[in-house]
Design a protein around this motif. Structure first.
Motif, PDB file in Angstrom:
ATOM      1  N   ALA A 120       0.995  -1.449   0.350  1.00  0.00           N
ATOM      2  CA  ALA A 120       0.282   0.166  -0.083  1.00  0.00           C
ATOM      3  C   ALA A 120       1.200   1.165  -0.036  1.00  0.00           C
ATOM      4  O   ALA A 120       0.504   2.482  -0.503  1.00  0.00           O
ATOM      5  CB  ALA A 120      -1.123   0.179   1.403  1.00  0.00           C
ATOM      6  N   HIS A 147      -5.677  -1.438  -4.846  1.00  0.00           N
ATOM      7  CA  HIS A 147      -3.810  -1.407  -5.083  1.00  0.00           C
ATOM      8  C   HIS A 147      -3.175  -1.001  -2.894  1.00  0.00           C
ATOM      9  O   HIS A 147      -2.360  -0.351  -2.724  1.00  0.00           O
ATOM     10  CB  HIS A 147      -3.643   0.402  -5.510  1.00  0.00           C
ATOM     11  N   THR A 180      -6.720  -9.264  -7.483  1.00  0.00           N
ATOM     12  CA  THR A 180      -7.532  -9.403  -6.198  1.00  0.00           C
ATOM     13  C   THR A 180      -8.943  -9.937  -7.792  1.00  0.00           C
ATOM     14  O   THR A 180      -9.967 -10.323  -7.180  1.00  0.00           O
ATOM     15  CB  THR A 180      -8.003  -9.418  -5.373  1.00  0.00           C
ATOM     16  N   VAL A 206       3.130  -5.401  -7.184  1.00  0.00           N
ATOM     17  CA  VAL A 206       2.525  -6.194  -5.289  1.00  0.00           C
ATOM     18  C   VAL A 206       2.535  -7.450  -5.571  1.00  0.00           C
ATOM     19  O   VAL A 206       3.166  -8.701  -4.952  1.00  0.00           O
ATOM     20  CB  VAL A 206       1.771  -5.244  -5.077  1.00  0.00           C
ATOM     21  N   MET A 207       1.242  -7.885  -6.583  1.00  0.00           N
ATOM     22  CA  MET A 207       1.265  -9.701  -6.802  1.00  0.00           C
ATOM     23  C   MET A 207       0.774  -9.806  -7.134  1.00  0.00           C
ATOM     24  O   MET A 207       1.562 -11.438  -7.064  1.00  0.00           O
ATOM     25  CB  MET A 207      -1.160  -9.520  -6.125  1.00  0.00           C
TER      26      MET A 207
HETATM   27  N1  PLP Z   1      -1.566  -4.001  -4.892  1.00  0.00           N
HETATM   28  C1  PLP Z   1      -1.702  -5.404  -5.226  1.00  0.00           C
HETATM   29  C2  PLP Z   1      -1.991  -5.389  -6.063  1.00  0.00           C
HETATM   30  C3  PLP Z   1      -2.364  -5.961  -3.934  1.00  0.00           C
HETATM   31  O1  PLP Z   1      -2.739  -7.718  -4.310  1.00  0.00           O
HETATM   32  C4  PLP Z   1      -2.211  -5.663  -2.211  1.00  0.00           C
HETATM   33  C5  PLP Z   1      -2.443  -7.039  -1.714  1.00  0.00           C
HETATM   34  O2  PLP Z   1      -3.017  -7.386  -1.246  1.00  0.00           O
HETATM   35  C6  PLP Z   1      -2.163  -3.975  -2.422  1.00  0.00           C
HETATM   36  C7  PLP Z   1      -1.042  -4.043  -3.719  1.00  0.00           C
HETATM   37  C8  PLP Z   1      -1.422  -4.148  -1.456  1.00  0.00           C
HETATM   38  O3  PLP Z   1      -0.436  -4.935  -0.223  1.00  0.00           O
HETATM   39  P1  PLP Z   1      -0.001  -4.821   1.123  1.00  0.00           P
HETATM   40  O4  PLP Z   1      -1.167  -5.158   1.708  1.00  0.00           O
HETATM   41  O5  PLP Z   1       1.032  -4.797   1.512  1.00  0.00           O
HETATM   42  O6  PLP Z   1       0.073  -3.302   1.854  1.00  0.00           O
END
Ligand code: PLP
Length: 438
Positions: free
Chosen positions: A116, A143, A219, A249-250
């Motif tokens: 995040a 996000h 997701t 991130v994912m």
């Molecule tokens: N971006 C994407 C594509 C995600 O899937 C996630 C979490 O699932 C995040 C950002 C947020 O990451 P975090 O939970 O480490 O803050």
């Protein structure tokens, strides 16, 4: 205490004292996980479960990889923490490992605590670099759960949290449920790009700092971008002077069978955000990989952002060990091979057999199985059906991952052919049981 007593104690303490993410807190009955190895986890009593969730799709290297655990232990014995305004060899090496895997033209890594705040800081960099304000992102996205990142998010989690300003949403491509009446991937791609350009022009191109996209929305449904889409977004960003932020991130660090998901799609962003798979979450960490041009913006100008734990040495040590192990043990290649050779054909077979499955899509160890009440209308199954499916899967020893009307098949990148076969048998039996009851 017996092992069973430990499981009971874990549940009781959890219920009494722990406040959980994204849930109503009363009457929670969450599974106890006491240990793990590779794609398997277990409770105190030794009941084993195949982890086809990778927890929150982050344990790419599998549970308890010995090299990563050892690197954290070793670093803890040398220097367990240090402030961000220092030069630390482990931190520098971690950043170098990441830059080595990024495309040419990327200069530096800004480390954060997770995904995040990686997006939060990428947005800030884009705004400061362009002198513009608005951030465009898709309705089908997640996000992260901080001020701006949750408002950049498109899904339901944004709605109770819309306090940040300057965010506008648009629809990305999703052929199975096309917003554009498209019937081919090419049509979907062209029409989604037309829609995006209309949004840019309507908002005022000179006001738009960034387009923030998950390279492969995760997701939201593992929405593989159709041909030309990401390249088309890049072209729009170039035409209107907009920064392209790709959220990896994912999807990043092996999940798609590549180091970065976007490397399969003929596009190079300006900023890349990462977390999860970079060290499989053994220590919380994320970050922004910054292009030369944006990095240069802050050569003489202060970057107004920072974190006490930016580049934490335990996280850095785990990143080095994780990337080295993934490289040396062919873990990214395994994700690609097992996706092509084991998961894709097995899911196709399940889709043939079970009318509940409307579509399967994905690559590597990143797959969505879309459950429908009716294949013709594509009406999503009711939430209760997904709940029932998950119960049947858990009862047979599998940790499932679900989102909306979908089961996501997202094991660690180290998963074996044998484990995929076991999981597919469980999916098959669970689907049969639910179909029989309905
Ligand atoms: N971006 C994407 C594509 C995600 O899937 C996630 C979490 O699932 C995040 C950002 C947020 O990451 P975090 O939970 O480490 O803050």
């Amino acid at each position: 205490m017996t092992d069973e007593d430990l499981d009971t104690a874990a549940k009781a303490l959890d219920r009494e004292y722990v406040f959980h993410s994204w849930l109503a807190q009363a009457n929670l009955d969450l599974p106890v996980i006491a240990g793990g190895s590779g794609a398997t986890v277990w409770d105190h009593a030794g009941n084993r479960m195949l982890d086809f969730s990778s927890q929150l799709v982050n344990v790419n290297i599998g549970h308890q990889h010995p090299a990563v655990v050892a690197a954290i232990q070793e670093q803890a014995g040398i220097l367990a923490t240090i402030g961000p305004a220092t030069a630390n060899l482990t931190r520098g090496r971690a950043a170098q490992r990441i830059i080595d895997r990024a495309p040419d033209g990327f200069a530096k890594v800004f480390f954060t605590n997770g995904g995040a705040d990686a997006n939060e800081n990428a947005i800030r960099m884009a705004r400061l670099h362009t002198g513009r304000d608005t951030v465009l992102s898709t309705y089908r996205s997640y996000h992260g759960n901080t001020g701006g990142a949750i408002v950049a998010t498109g899904d339901w989690r944004r709605m109770p949290n819309q306090y940040a300003r300057g965010h506008v949403h648009f629809f990305g491509p999703y052929l199975y449920r096309s917003e554009f009446w498209a019937t081919t991937p090419e049509e979907e791609s062209a029409r989604a790009l037309h829609h995006l350009e209309r949004v840019i022009v309507s908002e005022g191109p000179d006001t738009i700092a960034a387009i923030l996209l998950e390279s492969v929305p995760g997701t939201a449904g593992i929405l593989i971008p159709p041909p030309g889409y990401l390249a088309g977004v890049r072209a729009l960003c170039d035409r209107y002077g907009i920064v392209l932020i790709l959220d990896e991130v994912m999807a990043g660090f092996g999940r798609t069978g590549r180091w970065f998901a976007f490397q399969g799609y003929d596009v190079v962003p300006d900023l890349i955000t990462f977390a999860k798979g970079v060290n499989s979450g053994y220590v919380p960490v994320g970050g922004v990989i910054i292009s030369d041009a944006i990095s240069a913006t802050f050569d003489e100008r202060v970057f107004p952002g920072g974190l006490t734990y930016s580049g934490h040495p335990l996280a850095a040590a785990s990143i080095i060990a994780s990337i080295d192990a993934m490289q040396n043990e062919g873990i990214v290649d395994n994700a690609r091979r097992i996706g092509d050779e084991a998961i894709a054909p097995a899911l196709a077979e399940l889709a043939e057999k079970h009318a509940l499955i409307g579509e399967v899509r994905g690559e590597g160890v990143f797959w969505a199985v879309e459950m429908v009440a009716d294949r013709g209308t594509r009406e999503p199954v009711a939430a209760a059906v997904i709940g029932q499916l998950k119960k049947e899967m858990s009862a047979r020893g599998l940790v499932p991952f679900s989102a909306d009307n979908r089961i996501h098949v997202v094991p660690p990148c180290v998963v074996t052919d044998d484990e995929v076969a076991q999981a597919m048998a469980i999916y098959d039996e669970a689907l049969t049981a639910v179909e029989a009851s309905g």
